[in-house]
Design a protein around this motif. Sequence first.
Motif, PDB file in Angstrom:
ATOM      1  N   ARG A 167       0.875  -1.228   0.178  1.00 38.28           N
ATOM      2  CA  ARG A 167       0.108   0.169   0.083  1.00 38.28           C
ATOM      3  C   ARG A 167       0.768   1.202  -0.070  1.00 38.28           C
ATOM      4  NH1 ARG A 167      -5.167  -0.567   0.271  1.00 38.28           N
ATOM      5  NH2 ARG A 167      -6.139  -2.537   0.971  1.00 38.28           N
ATOM      6  N   GLU A 168       2.036   1.175   0.682  1.00 33.81           N
ATOM      7  CA  GLU A 168       2.997   2.133   0.700  1.00 33.81           C
ATOM      8  C   GLU A 168       3.748   2.688  -0.923  1.00 33.81           C
ATOM      9  OE1 GLU A 168       5.500  -1.149   2.530  1.00 33.81           O
ATOM     10  OE2 GLU A 168       3.126  -0.340   2.424  1.00 33.81           O
ATOM     11  N   GLY A 169       3.435   1.762  -1.784  1.00 37.25           N
ATOM     12  CA  GLY A 169       3.988   1.762  -3.112  1.00 37.25           C
ATOM     13  C   GLY A 169       5.295   1.043  -3.021  1.00 37.25           C
ATOM     14  N   PRO A 171       2.980   3.801  -7.233  1.00 35.07           N
ATOM     15  CA  PRO A 171       3.110   5.014  -6.475  1.00 35.07           C
ATOM     16  C   PRO A 171       2.573   4.997  -4.958  1.00 35.07           C
ATOM     17  CG  PRO A 171       1.238   5.516  -7.707  1.00 35.07           C
ATOM     18  CD  PRO A 171       1.900   4.439  -8.329  1.00 35.07           C
ATOM     19  N   PHE A 172       2.877   5.673  -4.182  1.00 33.32           N
ATOM     20  CA  PHE A 172       2.199   5.689  -2.814  1.00 33.32           C
ATOM     21  C   PHE A 172       0.591   5.758  -3.032  1.00 33.32           C
ATOM     22  CE2 PHE A 172       6.427   7.505  -1.741  1.00 33.32           C
ATOM     23  CZ  PHE A 172       6.832   6.576  -0.827  1.00 33.32           C
ATOM     24  N   ALA A 173       0.113   5.148  -2.161  1.00 32.96           N
ATOM     25  CA  ALA A 173      -1.446   5.104  -2.432  1.00 32.96           C
ATOM     26  C   ALA A 173      -1.996   6.484  -2.536  1.00 32.96           C
ATOM     27  CB  ALA A 173      -2.056   4.323  -1.159  1.00 32.96           C
ATOM     28  N   VAL A 174      -2.865   6.851  -3.296  1.00 33.88           N
ATOM     29  CA  VAL A 174      -3.458   8.290  -3.433  1.00 33.88           C
ATOM     30  C   VAL A 174      -4.542   8.418  -2.565  1.00 33.88           C
ATOM     31  CG1 VAL A 174      -2.383   8.754  -5.422  1.00 33.88           C
ATOM     32  CG2 VAL A 174      -4.335   7.768  -5.619  1.00 33.88           C
ATOM     33  N   SER A 175      -5.340   7.305  -2.032  1.00 36.06           N
ATOM     34  CA  SER A 175      -6.352   7.496  -1.273  1.00 36.06           C
ATOM     35  C   SER A 175      -6.456   6.379  -0.004  1.00 36.06           C
ATOM     36  CB  SER A 175      -7.631   7.311  -2.014  1.00 36.06           C
ATOM     37  OG  SER A 175      -7.742   5.745  -2.522  1.00 36.06           O
ATOM     38  N   GLY A 176      -7.177   6.424   0.917  1.00 39.55           N
ATOM     39  CA  GLY A 176      -7.170   5.418   2.028  1.00 39.55           C
ATOM     40  C   GLY A 176      -7.610   4.184   1.400  1.00 39.55           C
ATOM     41  N   ARG A 177      -8.487   4.115   0.202  1.00 39.55           N
ATOM     42  CA  ARG A 177      -8.833   2.684  -0.033  1.00 39.55           C
ATOM     43  C   ARG A 177      -7.831   2.051  -0.928  1.00 39.55           C
ATOM     44  NH1 ARG A 177     -14.556   4.298  -2.616  1.00 39.55           N
ATOM     45  NH2 ARG A 177     -13.178   3.071  -4.101  1.00 39.55           N
ATOM     46  N   ALA A 223      -3.973  -9.399 -16.012  1.00 39.16           N
ATOM     47  CA  ALA A 223      -3.488  -9.571 -14.724  1.00 39.16           C
ATOM     48  C   ALA A 223      -3.976  -8.669 -13.486  1.00 39.16           C
ATOM     49  CB  ALA A 223      -1.915  -9.537 -14.767  1.00 39.16           C
ATOM     50  N   ASN A 224      -4.263  -9.147 -12.553  1.00 39.13           N
ATOM     51  CA  ASN A 224      -4.820  -8.200 -11.590  1.00 39.13           C
ATOM     52  C   ASN A 224      -3.773  -7.628 -10.698  1.00 39.13           C
ATOM     53  OD1 ASN A 224      -7.739  -8.848 -11.695  1.00 39.13           O
ATOM     54  ND2 ASN A 224      -6.886 -10.801 -11.310  1.00 39.13           N
ATOM     55  N   ILE A 225      -4.120  -6.319 -10.538  1.00 38.86           N
ATOM     56  CA  ILE A 225      -2.811  -5.716  -9.493  1.00 38.86           C
ATOM     57  C   ILE A 225      -3.830  -5.219  -8.127  1.00 38.86           C
ATOM     58  CG2 ILE A 225      -1.481  -3.478  -9.062  1.00 38.86           C
ATOM     59  CD1 ILE A 225      -1.366  -3.554 -12.107  1.00 38.86           C
ATOM     60  N   THR A 226      -3.149  -5.648  -7.238  1.00 39.19           N
ATOM     61  CA  THR A 226      -3.964  -5.499  -5.586  1.00 39.19           C
ATOM     62  C   THR A 226      -2.836  -4.863  -4.815  1.00 39.19           C
ATOM     63  OG1 THR A 226      -5.232  -6.511  -4.092  1.00 39.19           O
ATOM     64  CG2 THR A 226      -3.434  -7.779  -4.995  1.00 39.19           C
ATOM     65  N   ARG A 227      -3.335  -3.950  -3.951  1.00 37.81           N
ATOM     66  CA  ARG A 227      -2.770  -3.507  -2.835  1.00 37.81           C
ATOM     67  C   ARG A 227      -2.676  -4.433  -1.625  1.00 37.81           C
ATOM     68  NH1 ARG A 227       0.112   1.259  -4.145  1.00 37.81           N
ATOM     69  NH2 ARG A 227      -1.076   2.613  -5.318  1.00 37.81           N
ATOM     70  N   VAL A 228      -1.526  -4.634  -1.090  1.00 32.68           N
ATOM     71  CA  VAL A 228      -1.575  -5.774   0.262  1.00 32.68           C
ATOM     72  C   VAL A 228      -1.003  -5.015   1.315  1.00 32.68           C
ATOM     73  CG1 VAL A 228      -1.186  -7.651  -1.331  1.00 32.68           C
ATOM     74  CG2 VAL A 228       0.679  -6.627  -0.567  1.00 32.68           C
TER      75      VAL A 228
END
Length: 194
Positions: free
Chosen positions: A117-119, A161-167, A189-194
């Motif tokens: 989530r921090e990029g 990049p760093f997450a631009v929103s809280g979600r 392909a799926n890109i997901t924040r972890v």
Amino acid sequence: MIKRISPEAVDIPAEGGRVELAIDTNVSLSGRRLVREGFDPTDVCIPPYAALTEEKPDRLVFSVEPNPSIERVWLNLELYACEPDAEQYCSLGKVTWHQHGKGVSGSITPATIKVPREGGERELEIKCDHEWYLLPGAMPGFTVTPASGQPGITTVRLAAPFAVSGRGEDSLLRLIVTDGKDAICAFIANITRV
């Protein structure tokens, strides 16, 4: 106003052939354009491997060349017409243009790309037997390098990049396979924040 084009779907074998589109309208037309769906109707777009051989008020006839090297060409086309002295084109209808051929192989590895989530950065492997390019999805700011390539296996770097929103919304990365002129299929392909 009657405005119709048929058939609404054209299924063409790899060896090509003749395609006839019937136009049913009660409007006197001064101009027609067959375009890709979503494009400017003033831009002419003949489907790949096709030639317009006959144009009459009630029909269009195409001669389609053999196309054995790819799995499919699948285009949504729209026929627009312009009335005499009119400045705007109106749609007469849509046609799905589908041509078969042999298989196409391609892949993005890994199929699920996990980004903190921090990029950060991730390496991906693109495997494809045709030319290709990568189409990012809706996640803001991330980039892929290189974004296009030739047949073979290519290592690609994805920078998020760093997450631009809280979600930190998930996204998709699409591998678009092309014959050099038109997209012929896609792998995702799926890109997901972890």
